[in-house]
Write a protein that holds these residues in place. Sequence first.
Motif, PDB file in Angstrom:
ATOM      1  N   LEU A   7     -14.567  -1.169   7.268  1.00 16.26           N
ATOM      2  CA  LEU A   7     -13.360  -1.979   7.421  1.00 16.26           C
ATOM      3  C   LEU A   7     -12.454  -1.925   6.204  1.00 16.26           C
ATOM      4  CD1 LEU A   7     -14.769  -5.174   9.190  1.00 16.26           C
ATOM      5  CD2 LEU A   7     -13.704  -3.159  10.200  1.00 16.26           C
ATOM      6  N   ARG A   8     -12.804  -1.117   5.213  1.00 17.45           N
ATOM      7  CA  ARG A   8     -11.932  -0.981   4.041  1.00 17.45           C
ATOM      8  C   ARG A   8     -10.894   0.103   4.317  1.00 17.45           C
ATOM      9  NH1 ARG A   8     -14.598   0.600  -1.581  1.00 17.45           N
ATOM     10  NH2 ARG A   8     -15.496  -1.489  -1.302  1.00 17.45           N
ATOM     11  N   GLY A   9      -9.637  -0.179   3.988  1.00 15.59           N
ATOM     12  CA  GLY A   9      -8.579   0.787   4.216  1.00 15.59           C
ATOM     13  C   GLY A   9      -8.701   1.999   3.312  1.00 15.59           C
ATOM     14  N   GLY A  10      -8.045   3.063   3.713  1.00 15.99           N
ATOM     15  CA  GLY A  10      -8.083   4.272   2.917  1.00 15.99           C
ATOM     16  C   GLY A  10      -7.198   5.344   3.519  1.00 15.99           C
ATOM     17  N   ARG A  27      -9.349 -11.555   6.365  1.00 15.87           N
ATOM     18  CA  ARG A  27     -10.342 -10.491   6.502  1.00 15.87           C
ATOM     19  C   ARG A  27     -10.272  -9.899   7.900  1.00 15.87           C
ATOM     20  NH1 ARG A  27     -14.237 -10.039   2.619  1.00 15.87           N
ATOM     21  NH2 ARG A  27     -14.276 -11.668   1.028  1.00 15.87           N
ATOM     22  N   ARG A  28     -10.534  -8.616   7.981  1.00 13.73           N
ATOM     23  CA  ARG A  28     -10.424  -7.931   9.263  1.00 13.73           C
ATOM     24  C   ARG A  28     -11.444  -8.440  10.276  1.00 13.73           C
ATOM     25  NH1 ARG A  28      -7.425  -3.069   9.246  1.00 13.73           N
ATOM     26  NH2 ARG A  28      -6.547  -2.588   7.211  1.00 13.73           N
ATOM     27  N   TYR A  68     -10.612  11.889   0.145  1.00 14.54           N
ATOM     28  CA  TYR A  68     -11.089  10.952  -0.869  1.00 14.54           C
ATOM     29  C   TYR A  68     -11.122  11.637  -2.224  1.00 14.54           C
ATOM     30  CZ  TYR A  68     -12.740   8.427   3.250  1.00 14.54           C
ATOM     31  OH  TYR A  68     -12.815   7.791   4.450  1.00 14.54           O
ATOM     32  N   ARG A 114      -3.514 -12.302   4.038  1.00 19.03           N
ATOM     33  CA  ARG A 114      -4.514 -11.248   3.860  1.00 19.03           C
ATOM     34  C   ARG A 114      -5.869 -11.664   4.425  1.00 19.03           C
ATOM     35  NH1 ARG A 114      -1.284  -6.974   2.991  1.00 19.03           N
ATOM     36  NH2 ARG A 114       0.245  -7.433   1.371  1.00 19.03           N
ATOM     37  N   ARG A 132     -18.521   4.686   2.535  1.00 16.17           N
ATOM     38  CA  ARG A 132     -17.524   3.647   2.307  1.00 16.17           C
ATOM     39  C   ARG A 132     -17.640   2.580   3.391  1.00 16.17           C
ATOM     40  NH1 ARG A 132     -13.012   5.502  -0.787  1.00 16.17           N
ATOM     41  NH2 ARG A 132     -11.634   4.154   0.417  1.00 16.17           N
ATOM     42  N   PRO A 133     -17.267   1.324   3.100  1.00 16.26           N
ATOM     43  CA  PRO A 133     -17.297   0.276   4.128  1.00 16.26           C
ATOM     44  C   PRO A 133     -16.361   0.626   5.283  1.00 16.26           C
ATOM     45  CG  PRO A 133     -17.095  -0.691   1.943  1.00 16.26           C
ATOM     46  CD  PRO A 133     -16.925   0.788   1.770  1.00 16.26           C
ATOM     47  N   ARG A 163       0.820  -1.212   0.000  1.00 22.36           N
ATOM     48  CA  ARG A 163       0.000   0.000   0.000  1.00 22.36           C
ATOM     49  C   ARG A 163       0.848   1.254   0.000  1.00 22.36           C
ATOM     50  NH1 ARG A 163      -3.251  -1.248   5.264  1.00 22.36           N
ATOM     51  NH2 ARG A 163      -1.126  -1.878   5.817  1.00 22.36           N
ATOM     52  N   ARG A 175     -15.643   7.525   6.891  1.00 22.67           N
ATOM     53  CA  ARG A 175     -16.124   6.504   5.960  1.00 22.67           C
ATOM     54  C   ARG A 175     -17.644   6.410   5.971  1.00 22.67           C
ATOM     55  NH1 ARG A 175     -11.491   1.911   7.430  1.00 22.67           N
ATOM     56  NH2 ARG A 175      -9.733   3.184   6.691  1.00 22.67           N
TER      57      ARG A 175
END
Length: 377
Positions: free
Chosen positions: A251-254, A94-95, A320, A92, A248-249, A35, A243
């Motif tokens: 648990l999705r990174g950003g 899932r969180r 974003y 990887r 945005r979800p 990332r 988020r």
Amino acid sequence: MFYGITAATASFLLAALLAALLRACALRLALVDRRRSRPVPLLGGVAVVLATGLVAGACQWRGVVPLGTGVVRLLVAGGAVGVLGLAADLWRLRRRWVLAGTVAAAACAVPYDGTGPLAGAAAVIWIALVATAFRGLDHADGLAGTVGAVTAFGVGVCAAAELMDGLAVLLSVLAAALTGVLLHNWHPARIALGASGSLFAGFLLAGAAVFTRAGQPPGTGAGVLFALTALVSADAVLVLLSRRLAGRPPLRGGPDHLAHRLRRLGLTPQGVVVLLGAGACGGVLVGVLVHIGRVGETAVLWVAGVSAVAVPGLLRVRVYEPRRTGPNTAARGPRRVPASRPGTGAHLTPRRADFPVRQATGLEGVQVSGPLRVRNR
């Protein structure tokens, strides 16, 4: 005290050495953080887990500084969380599964005899959330190590005030291990903690804070726990709100953490770490002073007030990318048009699918809207 200093020194040197050795292994295995703009190995957390476990285990085995049954259980549960984090880096995961495993480990480490069943259940959720939020700090070079070392020192002072020598030594060993890896994790980072080290450190810090506040009134205990982890909590709340508002979800990174927003405001990577480290130090200092009774319980409200002002203010920083709109917007970005093949006589004009183009016709005053089409001439 002499044994504690010796253990901390040994942990610092061992973590620094292991981080240098594991960096080469991570590069050979291609276990890097993809990332980032540059590949950064992710095995720095393994050095923290090994150094902390080996040094603290040696203190327990030799009987120099007995940790106690509860602290040993906390260390073992933290080691299991560190292994879970390593699996998350490798495969990887899932969180949600990582969070579930962290909750299970916290349920095995909470001292229910001091907290009671209801407060113990709340402590389990709180430990898992703090560990997960602490993982989010590892996106910036040196941030997780700096905040972790500062928090470990503060919680260690609280443990020493309660005469929990074993817990105080464990926290000093953890702080030294994080500092040793920080030598390689400072910007530009040559190795990162990864999920293994960040989850392990956050789990131990949150669990140790619960140990020091066990038996205290719930209201005061919750205030001190918040002050000790104010920066991590503010970062988590900021990310969730951002988020949520952006659709945005969660648990999705950003790029929406505290460090990302401060970088958008013009701070350097080193300046961001220093500023956030100072903020963490302020919250930890208030928590320690309230714990030992030097200031009143209302001092925690100042920490909450600063967080309540900082989070909405940084929420206004744009992080974003704007969404593309329009009927002709391509879902996968602009298409690439192949070059004309020699000998065919075909002259290909790129199609602009993302931007409607008006083509002039032979009729005066009449225009047709639509994308250009490719024709052979």
